[in-house]
Design a protein around this motif. Structure first.
Motif, PDB file in Angstrom:
ATOM      1  N   GLY A  27      63.376  71.184 -16.999  1.00 17.11           N
ATOM      2  CA  GLY A  27      63.647  70.345 -18.155  1.00 17.11           C
ATOM      3  C   GLY A  27      62.752  70.645 -19.342  1.00 17.11           C
ATOM      4  N   ASP A  28      62.204  71.867 -19.431  1.00 20.63           N
ATOM      5  CA  ASP A  28      61.364  72.179 -20.581  1.00 20.63           C
ATOM      6  C   ASP A  28      62.226  72.589 -21.770  1.00 20.63           C
ATOM      7  OD1 ASP A  28      62.175  74.761 -20.025  1.00 20.63           O
ATOM      8  OD2 ASP A  28      60.196  75.496 -19.445  1.00 20.63           O
ATOM      9  N   ASP A  29      61.576  72.854 -22.899  1.00 14.47           N
ATOM     10  CA  ASP A  29      62.304  73.161 -24.127  1.00 14.47           C
ATOM     11  C   ASP A  29      63.117  74.448 -23.996  1.00 14.47           C
ATOM     12  OD1 ASP A  29      62.680  72.503 -27.067  1.00 14.47           O
ATOM     13  OD2 ASP A  29      61.905  74.555 -27.212  1.00 14.47           O
ATOM     14  N   TYR A  30      62.603  75.412 -23.252  1.00 14.92           N
ATOM     15  CA  TYR A  30      63.312  76.670 -23.050  1.00 14.92           C
ATOM     16  C   TYR A  30      64.671  76.414 -22.392  1.00 14.92           C
ATOM     17  CZ  TYR A  30      63.934  81.580 -21.570  1.00 14.92           C
ATOM     18  OH  TYR A  30      64.408  82.856 -21.373  1.00 14.92           O
ATOM     19  N   PHE A  31      64.714  75.468 -21.474  1.00 14.45           N
ATOM     20  CA  PHE A  31      65.960  75.076 -20.812  1.00 14.45           C
ATOM     21  C   PHE A  31      66.836  74.233 -21.734  1.00 14.45           C
ATOM     22  CE2 PHE A  31      68.159  71.784 -18.263  1.00 14.45           C
ATOM     23  CZ  PHE A  31      68.995  72.590 -17.503  1.00 14.45           C
ATOM     24  N   LEU A  32      66.246  73.217 -22.368  1.00 13.85           N
ATOM     25  CA  LEU A  32      67.028  72.249 -23.132  1.00 13.85           C
ATOM     26  C   LEU A  32      67.669  72.854 -24.374  1.00 13.85           C
ATOM     27  CD1 LEU A  32      64.730  69.098 -22.861  1.00 13.85           C
ATOM     28  CD2 LEU A  32      66.971  69.424 -21.820  1.00 13.85           C
ATOM     29  N   THR A  33      67.138  73.963 -24.864  1.00 15.97           N
ATOM     30  CA  THR A  33      67.700  74.591 -26.067  1.00 15.97           C
ATOM     31  C   THR A  33      68.444  75.882 -25.734  1.00 15.97           C
ATOM     32  OG1 THR A  33      65.612  75.752 -26.509  1.00 15.97           O
ATOM     33  CG2 THR A  33      65.912  73.601 -27.557  1.00 15.97           C
ATOM     34  N   SER A  34      68.902  75.999 -24.503  1.00 13.14           N
ATOM     35  CA  SER A  34      69.530  77.252 -24.059  1.00 13.14           C
ATOM     36  C   SER A  34      71.045  77.271 -24.203  1.00 13.14           C
ATOM     37  CB  SER A  34      69.175  77.517 -22.590  1.00 13.14           C
ATOM     38  OG  SER A  34      69.710  76.508 -21.745  1.00 13.14           O
ATOM     39  N   GLY A  35      71.650  76.157 -24.658  1.00  5.56           N
ATOM     40  CA  GLY A  35      73.098  76.088 -24.698  1.00  5.56           C
ATOM     41  C   GLY A  35      73.740  77.104 -25.621  1.00  5.56           C
ATOM     42  N   ASP A  36      73.046  77.465 -26.699  1.00 11.06           N
ATOM     43  CA  ASP A  36      73.601  78.433 -27.644  1.00 11.06           C
ATOM     44  C   ASP A  36      72.797  79.729 -27.657  1.00 11.06           C
ATOM     45  OD1 ASP A  36      71.320  77.425 -28.786  1.00 11.06           O
ATOM     46  OD2 ASP A  36      72.219  76.995 -30.750  1.00 11.06           O
ATOM     47  N   LYS A  37      72.219  80.053 -26.486  1.00  3.64           N
ATOM     48  CA  LYS A  37      71.406  81.262 -26.356  1.00  3.64           C
ATOM     49  C   LYS A  37      71.665  81.924 -24.998  1.00  3.64           C
ATOM     50  CE  LYS A  37      67.795  79.066 -29.128  1.00  3.64           C
ATOM     51  NZ  LYS A  37      68.489  77.757 -29.205  1.00  3.64           N
ATOM     52  N   ILE A  38      71.141  83.110 -24.819  1.00  2.00           N
ATOM     53  CA  ILE A  38      71.145  83.770 -23.516  1.00  2.00           C
ATOM     54  C   ILE A  38      69.704  83.789 -23.036  1.00  2.00           C
ATOM     55  CG2 ILE A  38      71.587  85.907 -22.248  1.00  2.00           C
ATOM     56  CD1 ILE A  38      73.793  86.538 -24.264  1.00  2.00           C
ATOM     57  N   ARG A  39      69.418  83.019 -21.988  1.00  2.00           N
ATOM     58  CA  ARG A  39      68.048  82.886 -21.500  1.00  2.00           C
ATOM     59  C   ARG A  39      67.983  83.149 -20.003  1.00  2.00           C
ATOM     60  NH1 ARG A  39      65.482  78.048 -25.301  1.00  2.00           N
ATOM     61  NH2 ARG A  39      64.981  79.488 -27.013  1.00  2.00           N
ATOM     62  N   TYR A  40      66.764  83.333 -19.527  1.00  2.00           N
ATOM     63  CA  TYR A  40      66.529  83.824 -18.173  1.00  2.00           C
ATOM     64  C   TYR A  40      65.627  82.846 -17.434  1.00  2.00           C
ATOM     65  CZ  TYR A  40      68.331  87.963 -20.462  1.00  2.00           C
ATOM     66  OH  TYR A  40      69.128  88.830 -21.175  1.00  2.00           O
ATOM     67  N   PHE A  41      66.100  82.367 -16.283  1.00  2.00           N
ATOM     68  CA  PHE A  41      65.375  81.373 -15.499  1.00  2.00           C
ATOM     69  C   PHE A  41      65.003  81.985 -14.158  1.00  2.00           C
ATOM     70  CE2 PHE A  41      68.182  79.386 -18.502  1.00  2.00           C
ATOM     71  CZ  PHE A  41      67.361  78.452 -19.127  1.00  2.00           C
ATOM     72  N   LEU A  42      63.752  81.820 -13.758  1.00  2.14           N
ATOM     73  CA  LEU A  42      63.200  82.533 -12.619  1.00  2.14           C
ATOM     74  C   LEU A  42      63.378  81.771 -11.313  1.00  2.14           C
ATOM     75  CD1 LEU A  42      59.848  83.687 -14.272  1.00  2.14           C
ATOM     76  CD2 LEU A  42      62.067  84.856 -14.281  1.00  2.14           C
ATOM     77  N   GLU A  43      63.408  82.528 -10.223  1.00  2.00           N
ATOM     78  CA  GLU A  43      63.387  81.934  -8.888  1.00  2.00           C
ATOM     79  C   GLU A  43      62.019  81.293  -8.644  1.00  2.00           C
ATOM     80  OE1 GLU A  43      65.593  81.501  -6.676  1.00  2.00           O
ATOM     81  OE2 GLU A  43      67.209  82.959  -7.025  1.00  2.00           O
ATOM     82  N   GLU A  44      62.021  80.182  -7.920  1.00  2.00           N
ATOM     83  CA  GLU A  44      60.758  79.502  -7.611  1.00  2.00           C
ATOM     84  C   GLU A  44      59.790  80.413  -6.868  1.00  2.00           C
ATOM     85  OE1 GLU A  44      60.664  75.133  -6.739  1.00  2.00           O
ATOM     86  OE2 GLU A  44      62.740  75.534  -6.155  1.00  2.00           O
ATOM     87  N   ASP A  45      60.315  81.227  -5.959  1.00  2.00           N
ATOM     88  CA  ASP A  45      59.445  82.079  -5.137  1.00  2.00           C
ATOM     89  C   ASP A  45      59.097  83.402  -5.800  1.00  2.00           C
ATOM     90  OD1 ASP A  45      59.471  80.132  -3.204  1.00  2.00           O
ATOM     91  OD2 ASP A  45      61.004  81.103  -1.962  1.00  2.00           O
ATOM     92  N   ALA A  46      59.449  83.562  -7.078  1.00  2.00           N
ATOM     93  CA  ALA A  46      59.151  84.819  -7.773  1.00  2.00           C
ATOM     94  C   ALA A  46      57.782  84.793  -8.447  1.00  2.00           C
ATOM     95  CB  ALA A  46      60.228  85.112  -8.807  1.00  2.00           C
ATOM     96  N   LEU A  47      57.106  83.632  -8.400  1.00  2.00           N
ATOM     97  CA  LEU A  47      55.792  83.508  -9.011  1.00  2.00           C
ATOM     98  C   LEU A  47      54.739  83.246  -7.940  1.00  2.00           C
ATOM     99  CD1 LEU A  47      56.696  81.227 -12.066  1.00  2.00           C
ATOM    100  CD2 LEU A  47      56.440  83.705 -12.044  1.00  2.00           C
ATOM    101  N   ASP A  48      53.571  83.849  -8.113  1.00  2.00           N
ATOM    102  CA  ASP A  48      52.490  83.630  -7.149  1.00  2.00           C
ATOM    103  C   ASP A  48      51.729  82.354  -7.496  1.00  2.00           C
ATOM    104  OD1 ASP A  48      50.716  84.194  -9.242  1.00  2.00           O
ATOM    105  OD2 ASP A  48      50.446  86.284  -8.630  1.00  2.00           O
TER     106      ASP A  48
END
Length: 306
Positions: free
Chosen positions: A67-88
């Protein structure tokens, strides 16, 4: 199955959709169309930059939904969301960026020519929308490539789509297209047939006044009916298969435990005014520059934009 044809679907297929809440249509896209989408998805993964990426993860639990700004403003953009297990533990990527993305969204159908062609300029999609008669005047409001990465592709718990794309009355319809083979091992979709008839929309996913996202109850907890009984049916898919998903049907997918990705392209339609109301509480909002696009060429004086 009956051979009684409509424009694209058979009458029995339409009846099956309304009975079960979902319908798999084998070979909806050609091999060439499917490969074009998969190739383009992989190009997008190859080319996206990490330099200004906030490392936003896509999470699906009720208590920890993205629910951060990167997510909330993604409706008119092409954005990339990471898998939970992709970060250490230090918040750093533990694998190549192409193998770390959970999904690409949410304006692919508007901004990328390859995905736009399949979504908004596709005569078969228009014919299915007319045959299904699920909407009077459908509009497309979001689209995603879901990657389901090898070994870390996250589980998606039981849910229905109208909770997250809420209209009054509920009207969400998912169009989910397999771009790769979907199996029990790499997280194929499973459905609870008929649950759309007995499981009401009890809450909705909203923007919180204080920032971020959360859930708003639509039915008091003491009035929520018991969970529908029945057995989930796994729908294995081949590349090019389309699955139509009623906004109220319960469905889920398991974690990808295999060495094979499970790329899929999905977009959603909702009803447009005056047949349904889409309000400012929803997390995804249209903009004056990018209103929700019509699926069918139906004259309508209403402008569906925020």
């Amino acid at each position: 199955m009956s051979a009684t044809p409509l424009e694209y679907l058979l009458l029995d297929q339409v009846e099956q959709f309304y009975r079960d809440g979902y319908l798999r249509i084998p070979g909806f896209l050609s091999v060439e169309e499917t490969e074009a989408l998969l190739t383009r998805a992989k190009q997008l993964l190859e080319n996206f930059s990490l330099e200004d990426h906030p490392l936003t993860k896509f999470t699906t639990g009720d208590d920890n939904h993205v629910g951060d700004d990167y997510f909330l403003t993604s409706g008119d953009k092409i954005r990339y969301f990471l898998e939970e297990d992709a970060l250490d533990n230090n918040g750093k990527l533990n694998r190549e960026k192409q193998k770390a993305v959970n999904k690409i969204g949410h304006g692919l159908h508007e901004l990328d020519p390859v995905f736009r062609e399949v979504t908004l300029n596709n005569p078969k999609i228009k014919a299915v929308a007319r045959d299904l008669r699920f909407h009077h005047d459908p509009v497309a409001l979001q689209s995603m490539v879901i990657c389901k990465q090898t070994h870390i592709g996250g589980e998606v718990p039981e849910h229905n789509d109208s909770t997250f794309l809420y209209t009054d009355p509920p009207s969400a319809l998912g169009c989910w297209i397999a771009l790769e083979k979907c199996t029990p091992e790499n997280g194929a979709l499973s459905f609870l047939p008929g649950s759309h008839l007995t499981a009401p929309i009890t809450k909705r996913f909203v923007r919180l006044p204080t920032g971020g996202t959360g859930f708003e109850e639509l039915i008091p907890p003491e009035q929520v009916p018991p969970k529908p009984e029945g057995k989930y049916i796994l729908e294995a898919c081949s590349p090019g298969d389309l699955v139509l998903i009623h906004g109220s049907v319960l469905h889920k997918s398991e974690k990808n435990t295999s060495p094979y990705t499970r790329f899929a392209y999905t977009f959603h339609m909702i009803e447009s005014p005056p047949y349904a109301k889409y309000d400012e509480k929803n997390w995804l909002q249209p903009t004056p520059k990018m209103p929700f696009s019509k699926i069918l060429d139906i004259p309508n004086p209403e402008v569906f934009a925020g």
